[in-house]
Design an enzyme around this catalytic site. Structure first.
Site, PDB file in Angstrom:
ATOM      1  CE1 TYR A 146      18.632  22.114 -48.613  1.00 30.47           C
ATOM      2  CE2 TYR A 146      17.228  22.199 -46.508  1.00 30.47           C
ATOM      3  CZ  TYR A 146      17.369  21.906 -47.944  1.00 30.47           C
ATOM      4  OH  TYR A 146      16.372  21.540 -48.762  1.00 30.47           O
ATOM      5  CD  GLU A 167      -0.712   3.274 -30.436  1.00 33.12           C
ATOM      6  OE1 GLU A 167      -1.006   2.303 -29.722  1.00 33.12           O
ATOM      7  OE2 GLU A 167      -0.793   3.261 -31.770  1.00 33.12           O
ATOM      8  CG  ASP A 205      -4.391   1.649 -30.882  1.00 40.22           C
ATOM      9  OD1 ASP A 205      -5.210   2.315 -30.019  1.00 40.22           O
ATOM     10  OD2 ASP A 205      -4.188   2.423 -31.892  1.00 40.22           O
TER      11      ASP A 205
END
Lengths: 351, 351
Positions: free
Chosen positions: B96, B186, B238
């Site tokens: 911006y 995780e 996982d």
């Protein structure tokens, strides 16, 4: 560690258990507030989205009803253990824990739904039973001293990322607060900007970073700051229908948690911007509205929560200019413009 | 406030500016390390994914080259101001801000890419120029005392959510640490579980919540804890190809930030689980592998980072059982099982 809160949770669980026992003995259904969209109404007096009077029935003499009752009692027993041991578990953990129970769940959606049943049946938030979501809450920065689990934390001395809002926000005690208002902002980018420009000092504010649509814990904290510390609440979002709806959910609650909106909604919350008018007046960098934005605007125009002159004007104006702007777009002028110019001007207009 | 770090950043910016000036005077191209996949190689010696020797050229005598050079110099000038004023800006804010510059960017993708050019050309991370991502870092809990911006913070006394890892993690000083290892996990669900079961005390560990694929700041912190405090690092994910890859990126870096992997990768990191073998041995609740999982397994089998007996065995085994499990699946046995049984057993095997 027993507290007033945990006593309340245990009492509600016992009362529910007695009610279920009566149902079983008399073969009568357990009636709990219905949470489907058809039973959710906007209450203009309180400014909150509420659950209506319709009830759903869990019949102990049908296969489906008795299964759902059994599932709810398993969850209730687990919740009791959590409260007694002063522990918590996530929605996902409960789903996995249920593998060891006599009733099973098809998937986590089903166990989440039963937990919502438990909330509706007891009138308490699942956080009060130590049942937490996976997601982190957002953060607060400013002159606020709290006590959490025996530890005192000052929200200006917990690191530059601020004080992380915990999921069990009802257990947080407010010890001292020097701020005069709350400014909640949609993006963490703007949160960091305000902290860095010392908006908490310059605007005497607690700055809250929402991380998009506010989590329940964040909404509860905002409501508590408003009610218990009597602080006015301002919400600063992107200038698009999704940002505006972040404000509206803080103010009047969501359909999804309608059974808890009285605990979560903060009807005093004031919208600070970015308005469609701001986009034009500040000549902000914009992007064109997409198909989905236009559809969302039309939905909001039909939503009773937006049925007032201010929102109708802004929604139509946004549609007319056909463009939207992010709150960070003020960086066009300079990084500190938002704190030095925009926010003071808006607060002056609104106060 | 001048620091060694900010002096280094300013020197690199000045050196780059002199080099660009020479290029302009001689009409010769500026050569910066190429960051496309074809120029990224896995270095088995260091165990890190690195940028190769190929360079890309920015020619001052072509339209495209001169524009890119001009864009980079604008970003460099802005970075210099940030460093001198001891401030920071997000990637989005810079996009911006560029609205007010003489050169423009089509979209944020383009300005982000030029910022990566600046990193590659100066050999410094953008964080050292005060250029931060939007996203929050993750959190640490345990016996670690740090100083951040003059404020001392203890990672057990910053609230139950722990100490938020700030984006500019190089500016964090380690003052004291009583832990003997790092356990990075995780999901934030497992992070909260470990904190609640007091794994930091029981396993003498700093617990780090990664929030999925680890952010750069998190990876940098892990590397610093490993190198500066000599702590062994364990990663607990996982039991699926995506979880395993979270570990692999911590250990050997990512393709996207290959030009910085030497600063970010932690080749000493050890994989703790969930392995395919664990899924079978602990009889964990599972879900079937999806099409995308199978495709990902095949990709990993071709990836040189997985070319060792352990990973080949685990990848084939996962494919054979056709199922995956989440780390929270140990809740099947009890909420504290993971801290009381699984992790101590795994650590004993590995240490």
């Amino acid at each position: 560690m027993r507290t007033v809160m945990s006593d309340r949770a245990l009492n509600r669980l016992r009362r529910l258990a007695r009610k279920v026992l009566e149902c079983l003995e008399d073969g009568k259904p357990l009636r709990i507030p219905k949470r489907t969209t058809s039973n959710i109404e906007y209450d203009p007096d309180s400014g909150i989205y509420k659950v209506g009077d319709a009830k759903l029935e869990r019949r102990p003499d049908t296969l489906k009803g008795s299964k759902k009752l059994a599932q709810m009692m398993c969850v209730a027993a687990f919740a009791k253990e959590l409260v007694e041991r002063n522990r918590s578990a996530t929605l996902r953990e409960i789903y996995y824990t249920s593998e060891g129970w006599d009733v099973s769940f098809k998937d986590q959606r089903e166990s989440d739904a039963i937990i919502e049943d438990l909330e509706a049946a007891t009138g308490l938030k699942r956080e009060e039973f130590g049942i937490w979501p996976e997601e982190d809450g957002a953060a607060v920065y400013g002159d606020l001293l709290v006590r959490e689990d025996g530890v005192e934390i000052h929200a200006e001395r917990a690191g530059i990322s601020g004080y992380n809002i915990p999921p069990n926000v009802d257990a947080v005690e407010f010890l001292d607060c020097g701020a005069e208002r709350v400014i909640a902002v949609e993006t963490m980018g703007m949160y960091r900007r305000l902290v860095q420009e010392r908006a908490h000092e310059k605007l005497d504010a607690l700055i809250i970073g929402l991380k998009g649509q506010a989590a329940r814990a964040t909404r509860r904290l905002i409501k508590r700051l408003n009610e218990e510390l009597d602080l006015p609440v301002y919400v600063f979002t992107d200038g698009d229908p999704y940002g505006w709806h972040i404000y509206m959910v803080i103010k009047s609650g969501s359909a999804k948690a309608a059974h808890l909106n009285e605990e979560l909604a903060c009807p005093d919350a004031v919208f600070l911007g970015v308005t469609a008018t701001d986009i034009v007046e500040y000549d902000l960098p914009t992007e064109p509205l997409k198909e989905a934005d236009l559809k969302r605007i039309d939905e909001l125009l039909k939503d009773p929560r937006y049925d007032d002159p201010f929102w109708r004007r802004e929604l139509h104006k946004l549609k007319k200019i056909g463009r939207k702007a992010e709150q960070q777009a003020f960086a066009k002028y300079s990084l500190d413009y938002v704190v030095e110019e925009y926010l003071p001007r808006k607060l002056e207009e609104l106060e």
